[in-house]
Each structure stands twice: as structure tokens, then as C-alpha cells.
Design an enzyme around this catalytic site. Structure first.
Site, PDB file in Angstrom:
ATOM      1  N   ASN A 181     -18.965  -4.199  36.225  1.00 52.07           N
ATOM      2  CA  ASN A 181     -18.986  -3.981  34.885  1.00 52.07           C
ATOM      3  C   ASN A 181     -17.624  -3.349  34.892  1.00 52.07           C
ATOM      4  O   ASN A 181     -17.618  -2.108  34.757  1.00 52.07           O
ATOM      5  CB  ASN A 181     -19.963  -3.427  34.145  1.00 52.07           C
ATOM      6  CG  ASN A 181     -19.608  -3.308  32.660  1.00 52.07           C
ATOM      7  OD1 ASN A 181     -18.664  -4.007  32.127  1.00 52.07           O
ATOM      8  ND2 ASN A 181     -20.652  -2.538  32.037  1.00 52.07           N
ATOM      9  N   TRP A 182     -16.432  -3.961  34.431  1.00 50.58           N
ATOM     10  CA  TRP A 182     -15.225  -3.163  34.300  1.00 50.58           C
ATOM     11  C   TRP A 182     -15.017  -2.537  33.069  1.00 50.58           C
ATOM     12  O   TRP A 182     -14.204  -1.692  32.877  1.00 50.58           O
ATOM     13  CB  TRP A 182     -13.905  -4.367  34.491  1.00 50.58           C
ATOM     14  CG  TRP A 182     -13.753  -4.578  35.971  1.00 50.58           C
ATOM     15  CD1 TRP A 182     -14.713  -4.671  37.125  1.00 50.58           C
ATOM     16  CD2 TRP A 182     -12.694  -5.541  36.375  1.00 50.58           C
ATOM     17  NE1 TRP A 182     -14.210  -5.079  38.000  1.00 50.58           N
ATOM     18  CE2 TRP A 182     -12.921  -5.931  37.696  1.00 50.58           C
ATOM     19  CE3 TRP A 182     -11.550  -5.916  35.735  1.00 50.58           C
ATOM     20  CZ2 TRP A 182     -12.078  -6.589  38.454  1.00 50.58           C
ATOM     21  CZ3 TRP A 182     -10.707  -6.700  36.744  1.00 50.58           C
ATOM     22  CH2 TRP A 182     -10.807  -6.774  37.949  1.00 50.58           C
ATOM     23  N   LYS A 183     -15.774  -2.757  32.189  1.00 45.70           N
ATOM     24  CA  LYS A 183     -15.696  -2.177  30.874  1.00 45.70           C
ATOM     25  C   LYS A 183     -14.362  -2.460  30.162  1.00 45.70           C
ATOM     26  O   LYS A 183     -13.609  -3.696  30.624  1.00 45.70           O
ATOM     27  CB  LYS A 183     -16.158  -0.748  30.661  1.00 45.70           C
ATOM     28  CG  LYS A 183     -17.423  -0.385  31.406  1.00 45.70           C
ATOM     29  CD  LYS A 183     -18.209   0.797  31.073  1.00 45.70           C
ATOM     30  CE  LYS A 183     -19.257   1.062  31.939  1.00 45.70           C
ATOM     31  NZ  LYS A 183     -19.964   2.295  31.506  1.00 45.70           N
ATOM     32  N   HIS A 208     -25.993  -4.244  26.883  1.00 49.53           N
ATOM     33  CA  HIS A 208     -25.385  -2.885  27.481  1.00 49.53           C
ATOM     34  C   HIS A 208     -25.399  -1.730  26.623  1.00 49.53           C
ATOM     35  O   HIS A 208     -25.574  -1.753  25.283  1.00 49.53           O
ATOM     36  CB  HIS A 208     -24.040  -2.876  28.131  1.00 49.53           C
ATOM     37  CG  HIS A 208     -23.765  -1.933  28.928  1.00 49.53           C
ATOM     38  ND1 HIS A 208     -23.284  -0.561  28.488  1.00 49.53           N
ATOM     39  CD2 HIS A 208     -23.537  -1.850  30.305  1.00 49.53           C
ATOM     40  CE1 HIS A 208     -22.836   0.157  29.428  1.00 49.53           C
ATOM     41  NE2 HIS A 208     -23.158  -0.583  30.689  1.00 49.53           N
ATOM     42  N   GLU A 244     -24.031   0.820  25.839  1.00 50.83           N
ATOM     43  CA  GLU A 244     -22.828   0.978  24.899  1.00 50.83           C
ATOM     44  C   GLU A 244     -22.576  -0.044  23.930  1.00 50.83           C
ATOM     45  O   GLU A 244     -22.237   0.264  22.864  1.00 50.83           O
ATOM     46  CB  GLU A 244     -21.320   0.799  25.697  1.00 50.83           C
ATOM     47  CG  GLU A 244     -21.297   2.218  26.550  1.00 50.83           C
ATOM     48  CD  GLU A 244     -20.503   1.970  28.120  1.00 50.83           C
ATOM     49  OE1 GLU A 244     -19.936   1.083  28.362  1.00 50.83           O
ATOM     50  OE2 GLU A 244     -20.919   2.608  28.850  1.00 50.83           O
ATOM     51  N   GLU A 266     -31.102   0.274  33.410  1.00 52.24           N
ATOM     52  CA  GLU A 266     -29.879   1.273  33.278  1.00 52.24           C
ATOM     53  C   GLU A 266     -30.400   2.497  32.378  1.00 52.24           C
ATOM     54  O   GLU A 266     -30.187   2.400  31.150  1.00 52.24           O
ATOM     55  CB  GLU A 266     -28.483   0.729  32.665  1.00 52.24           C
ATOM     56  CG  GLU A 266     -28.216  -0.553  33.494  1.00 52.24           C
ATOM     57  CD  GLU A 266     -26.497  -0.686  33.319  1.00 52.24           C
ATOM     58  OE1 GLU A 266     -25.972  -0.535  34.243  1.00 52.24           O
ATOM     59  OE2 GLU A 266     -26.031  -0.649  32.177  1.00 52.24           O
ATOM     60  N   GLY A 292     -22.323   6.692  33.737  1.00 59.35           N
ATOM     61  CA  GLY A 292     -21.166   7.231  33.490  1.00 59.35           C
ATOM     62  C   GLY A 292     -21.222   8.841  33.801  1.00 59.35           C
ATOM     63  O   GLY A 292     -20.597   9.573  33.526  1.00 59.35           O
ATOM     64  N   SER A 340     -24.395   5.211  37.614  1.00 61.48           N
ATOM     65  CA  SER A 340     -24.012   5.972  38.474  1.00 61.48           C
ATOM     66  C   SER A 340     -24.213   5.785  40.051  1.00 61.48           C
ATOM     67  O   SER A 340     -24.371   6.667  40.930  1.00 61.48           O
ATOM     68  CB  SER A 340     -24.301   7.792  38.339  1.00 61.48           C
ATOM     69  OG  SER A 340     -23.852   8.318  37.037  1.00 61.48           O
ATOM     70  N   GLY A 386     -20.744   0.302  37.327  1.00 66.09           N
ATOM     71  CA  GLY A 386     -19.880   0.499  36.357  1.00 66.09           C
ATOM     72  C   GLY A 386     -18.459   1.301  36.852  1.00 66.09           C
ATOM     73  O   GLY A 386     -17.472   0.760  37.575  1.00 66.09           O
ATOM     74  N   GLY A 387     -18.369   2.563  36.801  1.00 64.97           N
ATOM     75  CA  GLY A 387     -17.123   3.378  37.239  1.00 64.97           C
ATOM     76  C   GLY A 387     -16.755   3.124  38.669  1.00 64.97           C
ATOM     77  O   GLY A 387     -15.776   2.846  38.846  1.00 64.97           O
TER      78      GLY A 387
HETATM   79  C1  PEP Z   1     -22.802   0.640  33.415  1.00 63.67           C
HETATM   80  O1  PEP Z   1     -21.991   0.972  32.476  1.00 63.67           O
HETATM   81  O2  PEP Z   1     -23.342  -0.566  33.269  1.00 63.67           O
HETATM   82  C2  PEP Z   1     -22.729   1.696  34.454  1.00 63.67           C
HETATM   83  C3  PEP Z   1     -23.815   1.566  35.396  1.00 63.67           C
HETATM   84  O3  PEP Z   1     -21.792   2.608  34.473  1.00 63.67           O
HETATM   85  P1  PEP Z   1     -21.753   3.599  35.820  1.00 63.67           P
HETATM   86  O4  PEP Z   1     -21.878   3.011  36.831  1.00 63.67           O
HETATM   87  O5  PEP Z   1     -20.316   4.028  35.552  1.00 63.67           O
HETATM   88  O6  PEP Z   1     -22.753   4.709  35.489  1.00 63.67           O
END
Ligand code: PEP
Length: 256
Positions: A9-11, A96, A98, A168, A174, A214, A235-236
């Protein structure tokens, strides 16, 4: 056997040209493999360039990060499921955290998005998860059950066959503080039980349940070790070529 599934997920990251360059490098780095499914979810603006960088018969699929429930109309700023299909998307992330917290999405909205996705041939990746306060109050299971009930109500077993659920925990997204494998497994088991109770054991045994929060090259192996965890929503770490390629390679080989 459920095939491992990794979703990046590039956001709101990477321009269209950055997306194309990243994908070209990723393809050079990663051999095609039937041992894991991989989805990239760039921002809407990079979908077209991502599609052409992936090529016509890529083993990596394209996903979107959101979708509106109507097919077209006066919904300024929104993007519909047929538009995403037309751009080559096969998947869409819905619910998600967010979207839930920053854009006030409710389970009812998420349910409509899932229905629209299914109607137009997109496979939804439904995100659920509790906040830290909810976990500390012992409400993890009830929060997730409420989210699942509100989002999946009325779906048939055929519908569920193309849905993926991503657990999640909000406190892990994050933050660099991933859930332990044991914490994730406990929630994954309760999600699978929810599906078995609401639908049937066949659906429960085939639906893929991912962990997100994470995920890194360092913890992916431990997270994928138990059968209960079918893959990861990343994500990141998916924005970095080395990290994402390592995560995918581990998913491709660990259960091969
Ligand atoms: C996400 O936003 O779905 C996510 C899992 O982010 P991260 O891996 O950065 O925690």
C-alpha cells in the site's frame, strides 16, 4: 492450501514517473513465481503508469487504495469501480484505518464499497483493526466483530471467495511497533471463526487473512510462520525497493 499474499500500500507516495521507475526496478529484482500473489496499490494518479510498467501479463497485480460505491455521477473527487477496472486494477483496499479515522468512513460506507467492488469484478481487501485504547480495554475482538459484521453483512459465499481480510491493529500502523506473531494469530483465528460462523467452514478455510502494521524484512518470516497468517499488507516498507523485494522473496519461498 492458501497461497501467500503480499500487498504493498503506497498510500500518498510516488508520482506517476517514480512509480514506473520503481516497478521496472522491482521486476528486475524479483523473479516471477507462482508461490505467492503480489499486489501493488499506488495512488490513483500512478495507476496508468504502473500498469504499463508492469506490462500486459504481469504476475504482479494492480490494486487501488479506495473506491466509491457509485459507478458514476456527481461525486467530486471520487473514483469508481468501473474506472479502476478499466485501468487494469484487480484489487481494491477498503476500510483502511486512515480512511476510517481521517476521512470518517463508517462500516456502512465500507459495505457499499465492497458491494460495488464485487459487482464490477474487483477483489476487495477489507482492513479491520482495533486502536490501542480498545486493545487495552480488552475490546479487540468485539471491535473487529463489529467491523466485520458491518462490512460483510449480506454477502454470499461466492462473494466471500474473492474477499481478503487484513487485520491491521491501528497501534501498529506506521509506528514501528508490529503486533507479535502470537497477538496476530489470536485475532486471525477469531476472524476465521467469525467467517465460519457467518458462512461455512469451506469459506473460512479458504479466505485469506493478512496481517498489516509495521511489517519489515526483519519480522516477515516470523509473521508468516504460523498457518493462520496468509500474508501481509505492507505500508512503509513497500516504498523501498530492497525491503519490499526481500519481503516478497521470503513470502515466495517460505511456504513453497
Ligand atoms: C498500512 O498502512 O496498511 C500499513 C500496514 O502501514 P505500515 O506497514 O507502514 O505500518
Amino acid at each position: 492450501m492458501r497461497r501467500p499474499f503480499i500487498v504493498g500500500n503506497w498510500k500518498m507516495n510516488k508520482t506517476a514517473s517514480e512509480a514506473a521507475a520503481f516497478i521496472r526496478d522491482l521486476r528486475e529484482r524479483l523473479p516471477a513465481s507462482p508461490n505467492a500473489d503480489v499486489v501493488l496499490a499506488p495512488p490513483f494518479t500512478a495507476l496508468e503508469s504502473a500498469r504499463s510498467a508492469l506490462g500486459p501479463s504481469s504476475w504482479i497485480s494492480l490494486g487501488a487504495q479506495n473506491v466509491h460505491w457509485e459507478a458514476q455521477g456527481a461525486f467530486t473527487g471520487e473514483v469508481s469501480a468501473p474506472m479502476l477496472r478499466d485501468l487494469g486494477c484487480r484489487y481494491v483496499i477498503v476500510g483502511h484505518s486512515e480512511r476510517r479515522t481521517l476521512f470518517c468512513e463508517r462500516d456502512e460506507d465500507i459495505r457499499k464499497k465492497i458491494r460495488a467492488a464485487l459487482m464490477h469484478g474487483l477483489s476487495p481487501i477489507l482492513c479491520v483493526g482495533e486502536s490501542l485504547a480498545e486493545r487495552e480495554a480488552g475490546q479487540t475482538e468485539s471491535v473487529i466483530t463489529t467491523q466485520l459484521t458491518g462490512s460483510l453483512a449480506g454477502l454470499t459465499t461466492e462473494n466471500l471467495a474473492t474477499v481478503t481480510i487484513a487485520y491491521e491493529p491501528v497501534w501498529a500502523i506506521g509506528t514501528g511497533r508490529a503486533a507479535t506473531t502470537e497477538q496476530a494469530v489470536a485475532v486471525h483465528r477469531s476472524i476465521r471463526l467469525f467467517v465460519e460462523t457467518g458462512w461455512d467452514s469451506q469459506t473460512a478455510s479458504t479466505i485469506r487473512i493478512l496481517y498489516g502494521g509495521s511489517v519489515t524484512p526483519q519480522n516477515i518470516e516470523s509473521l508468516l510462520a504460523p498457518d493462520a497468517i496468509d500474508g501481509a499488507l505492507v505500508g512503509g516498507a513497500c516504498l523501498n525497493l530492497d525491503s519490499f523485494a526481500t519481503i516478497v522473496r521470503i513470502a515466495q519461498t517460505q511456504r513453497a
